[in-house]
Design an enzyme around this catalytic site. Structure first.
Site, PDB file in Angstrom:
ATOM      1  N   ARG A   1       0.860  -1.170   0.000  1.00  0.00           N
ATOM      2  CA  ARG A   1       0.000   0.000   0.000  1.00  0.00           C
ATOM      3  C   ARG A   1       0.901   1.226   0.000  1.00  0.00           C
ATOM      4  O   ARG A   1       2.029   1.181   0.485  1.00  0.00           O
ATOM      5  CB  ARG A   1      -0.904   0.008   1.236  1.00  0.00           C
ATOM      6  CG  ARG A   1      -1.790  -1.216   1.373  1.00  0.00           C
ATOM      7  CD  ARG A   1      -2.570  -1.196   2.673  1.00  0.00           C
ATOM      8  NE  ARG A   1      -3.473  -2.346   2.777  1.00  0.00           N
ATOM      9  CZ  ARG A   1      -3.173  -3.499   3.366  1.00  0.00           C
ATOM     10  NH1 ARG A   1      -1.972  -3.653   3.932  1.00  0.00           N
ATOM     11  NH2 ARG A   1      -4.045  -4.492   3.418  1.00  0.00           N
ATOM     12  N   LYS A  43      -1.922  -3.007   8.044  1.00  0.00           N
ATOM     13  CA  LYS A  43      -3.166  -2.703   8.749  1.00  0.00           C
ATOM     14  C   LYS A  43      -3.275  -3.529  10.028  1.00  0.00           C
ATOM     15  O   LYS A  43      -2.887  -4.698  10.060  1.00  0.00           O
ATOM     16  CB  LYS A  43      -4.368  -3.002   7.850  1.00  0.00           C
ATOM     17  CG  LYS A  43      -4.562  -2.008   6.727  1.00  0.00           C
ATOM     18  CD  LYS A  43      -5.822  -2.344   5.959  1.00  0.00           C
ATOM     19  CE  LYS A  43      -6.077  -1.360   4.844  1.00  0.00           C
ATOM     20  NZ  LYS A  43      -7.288  -1.678   4.072  1.00  0.00           N
ATOM     21  N   HIS A 103      -2.767   2.295  -6.038  1.00  0.00           N
ATOM     22  CA  HIS A 103      -3.505   1.036  -5.974  1.00  0.00           C
ATOM     23  C   HIS A 103      -3.411   0.275  -7.286  1.00  0.00           C
ATOM     24  O   HIS A 103      -3.476  -0.959  -7.308  1.00  0.00           O
ATOM     25  CB  HIS A 103      -4.972   1.314  -5.633  1.00  0.00           C
ATOM     26  CG  HIS A 103      -5.708   0.098  -5.155  1.00  0.00           C
ATOM     27  ND1 HIS A 103      -5.594  -0.381  -3.879  1.00  0.00           N
ATOM     28  CD2 HIS A 103      -6.571  -0.743  -5.787  1.00  0.00           C
ATOM     29  CE1 HIS A 103      -6.355  -1.467  -3.738  1.00  0.00           C
ATOM     30  NE2 HIS A 103      -6.959  -1.696  -4.880  1.00  0.00           N
ATOM     31  N   ARG A 139      -0.391  -1.901  -7.039  1.00  0.00           N
ATOM     32  CA  ARG A 139      -0.649  -3.003  -6.105  1.00  0.00           C
ATOM     33  C   ARG A 139      -1.535  -4.059  -6.780  1.00  0.00           C
ATOM     34  O   ARG A 139      -1.277  -5.261  -6.674  1.00  0.00           O
ATOM     35  CB  ARG A 139      -1.329  -2.444  -4.852  1.00  0.00           C
ATOM     36  CG  ARG A 139      -1.740  -3.480  -3.809  1.00  0.00           C
ATOM     37  CD  ARG A 139      -2.184  -2.742  -2.540  1.00  0.00           C
ATOM     38  NE  ARG A 139      -2.969  -3.552  -1.633  1.00  0.00           N
ATOM     39  CZ  ARG A 139      -2.463  -4.357  -0.695  1.00  0.00           C
ATOM     40  NH1 ARG A 139      -1.145  -4.480  -0.572  1.00  0.00           N
ATOM     41  NH2 ARG A 139      -3.245  -5.034   0.118  1.00  0.00           N
ATOM     42  N   HIS A 154      -3.521  -9.298   3.374  1.00  0.00           N
ATOM     43  CA  HIS A 154      -4.970  -9.384   3.550  1.00  0.00           C
ATOM     44  C   HIS A 154      -5.300 -10.304   4.721  1.00  0.00           C
ATOM     45  O   HIS A 154      -4.743 -11.389   4.842  1.00  0.00           O
ATOM     46  CB  HIS A 154      -5.638  -9.928   2.292  1.00  0.00           C
ATOM     47  CG  HIS A 154      -5.730  -8.929   1.189  1.00  0.00           C
ATOM     48  ND1 HIS A 154      -5.942  -9.281  -0.132  1.00  0.00           N
ATOM     49  CD2 HIS A 154      -5.643  -7.574   1.199  1.00  0.00           C
ATOM     50  CE1 HIS A 154      -5.983  -8.198  -0.883  1.00  0.00           C
ATOM     51  NE2 HIS A 154      -5.797  -7.150  -0.102  1.00  0.00           N
ATOM     52  N   TYR A 210      -8.562 -10.075  -6.858  1.00  0.00           N
ATOM     53  CA  TYR A 210      -7.408  -9.956  -7.739  1.00  0.00           C
ATOM     54  C   TYR A 210      -7.328 -11.089  -8.754  1.00  0.00           C
ATOM     55  O   TYR A 210      -6.382 -11.170  -9.524  1.00  0.00           O
ATOM     56  CB  TYR A 210      -6.123  -9.913  -6.908  1.00  0.00           C
ATOM     57  CG  TYR A 210      -5.997  -8.654  -6.106  1.00  0.00           C
ATOM     58  CD1 TYR A 210      -5.522  -7.483  -6.683  1.00  0.00           C
ATOM     59  CD2 TYR A 210      -6.378  -8.617  -4.772  1.00  0.00           C
ATOM     60  CE1 TYR A 210      -5.429  -6.311  -5.944  1.00  0.00           C
ATOM     61  CE2 TYR A 210      -6.284  -7.448  -4.026  1.00  0.00           C
ATOM     62  CZ  TYR A 210      -5.810  -6.316  -4.625  1.00  0.00           C
ATOM     63  OH  TYR A 210      -5.723  -5.149  -3.902  1.00  0.00           O
TER      64      TYR A 210
END
Length: 313
Positions: free
Chosen positions: A146, A170, A244, A247, A270, A279
């Protein structure tokens, strides 16, 4: 990054890049203040804001007797704000899509072809700014990070021997991302010497950040978006080109090459594999095209009639 910082960066982007009027920026600020209050009272980070949170926020607005016109304006503002966060890879989806009357499902971000990636990375990069931009693109495409993760990387974070970097993603979740030998060589032999010279010129030789802004400090979040807009125009691309996008391209190209989806999930950081499954859309489309173009029973195969003739003789 804290919720209020996301809002500040968004307002800067809308004012400087989108060139919105002061009145519009002020209106955005007022509407997003309501969203901030709602989130902070419930200790919800924007990075984990859910569809249910979005619906509850809109329910509270109605309960507080905000007029329908005002609620629609706030909804539009919040949708725009989370679209910005989604394109910046700060969130994986827009929670306000689920209550938008104009929503027709989640819009997947743009993806570059491998030829477009080559075109991007083959652009001349002679001065420091162009070299820095090149390394930014190279880093994002090599690692799938990110943009906020990439901007937080320090030079000392790079494990040169292992060709990897430990990223804090995250939810303070740690993971390793990896760089190719070519990328590491470009960073070490071409970029870092120019970076050091630039920092000496700016009188900030002690700066730790890998990616440096115009003033000699860490490259700002808002500036990174300006860079992407500049190169999109330079390349004459009509498609979206944001952090993005790289990514998404990283993940899609891995899937195209047959990478296991759980490996891609780990590299992207994730929490749920269901998020990673978005994806696979290009890979599935590519797989279908290969089948249609090559399988003897597919209508798309030009050799189909010839094969049928041969089998009937």
């Amino acid at each position: 990054m804290k919720n209020n910082e996301y809002v500040e960066e968004f307002l800067i982007y809308e004012k400087k890049i989108k060139a919105l009027s002061d009145n519009t920026i002020k209106a955005y600020s007022i509407d997003l203040e309501k969203l901030l209050q709602f989130s902070n009272e419930r200790e919800i980070e924007f990075s984990s804001f859910s569809n249910d949170d979005a619906r509850e926020f809109m329910r509270i607005l109605e309960k507080n007797k905000n007029a329908e016109k005002s609620r629609l304006r706030i909804l539009t503002c919040c949708h725009t704000f989370f679209s910005y966060l989604e394109k910046s890879s700060e969130v994986d989806f827009n929670p306000f899509d689920s209550i938008s009357l104009r929503s027709s499902g989640r819009r997947l971000p743009s993806v570059l072809t491998q030829d477009e990636v080559k075109e991007l990375l083959a652009l001349p990069h002679t001065g420091f700014k162009e070299e820095r931009d090149h390394i930014l693109f190279l880093f994002l495409y090599n690692t799938g990070c990110r943009i906020s993760e990439a901007l937080s990387v320090d030079v000392d974070d790079i494990e040169w021997g292992e060709r990897r970097i430990k990223i804090l993603g995250k939810g303070n979740k740690e993971r390793f991302v990896f760089l190719s030998k070519k990328a590491l060589s470009e960073i070490k032999e071409e970029y870092l010497p120019q970076r050091e010279a630039f920092l000496r010129e700016k009188g900030n030789i002690g700066e730790k950040a890998l990616l440096i802004g115009e003033r000699g400090g860490r490259l700002p979040f808002s500036t990174s978006h300006i860079i992407f807009d500049e190169y999109r125009e330079k390349l004459g691309w009509q498609k979206d080109f944001t952090p993005h996008t790289l990514r998404h391209s990283f993940a899609t190209h891995l899937m195209d090459k047959g990478a296991d989806i759980r490996l891609v999930q780990e590299l992207l950081g994730h929490e749920s594999i269901s998020t990673t499954q978005i994806y696979t859309h290009v890979s599935r489309a590519k797989l279908k095209k290969v089948y249609m173009d090559t399988h003897p029973h597919s209508k798309g195969n030009k050799d189909n009639d010839r094969n049928d003739d041969c089998s009937s003789s």
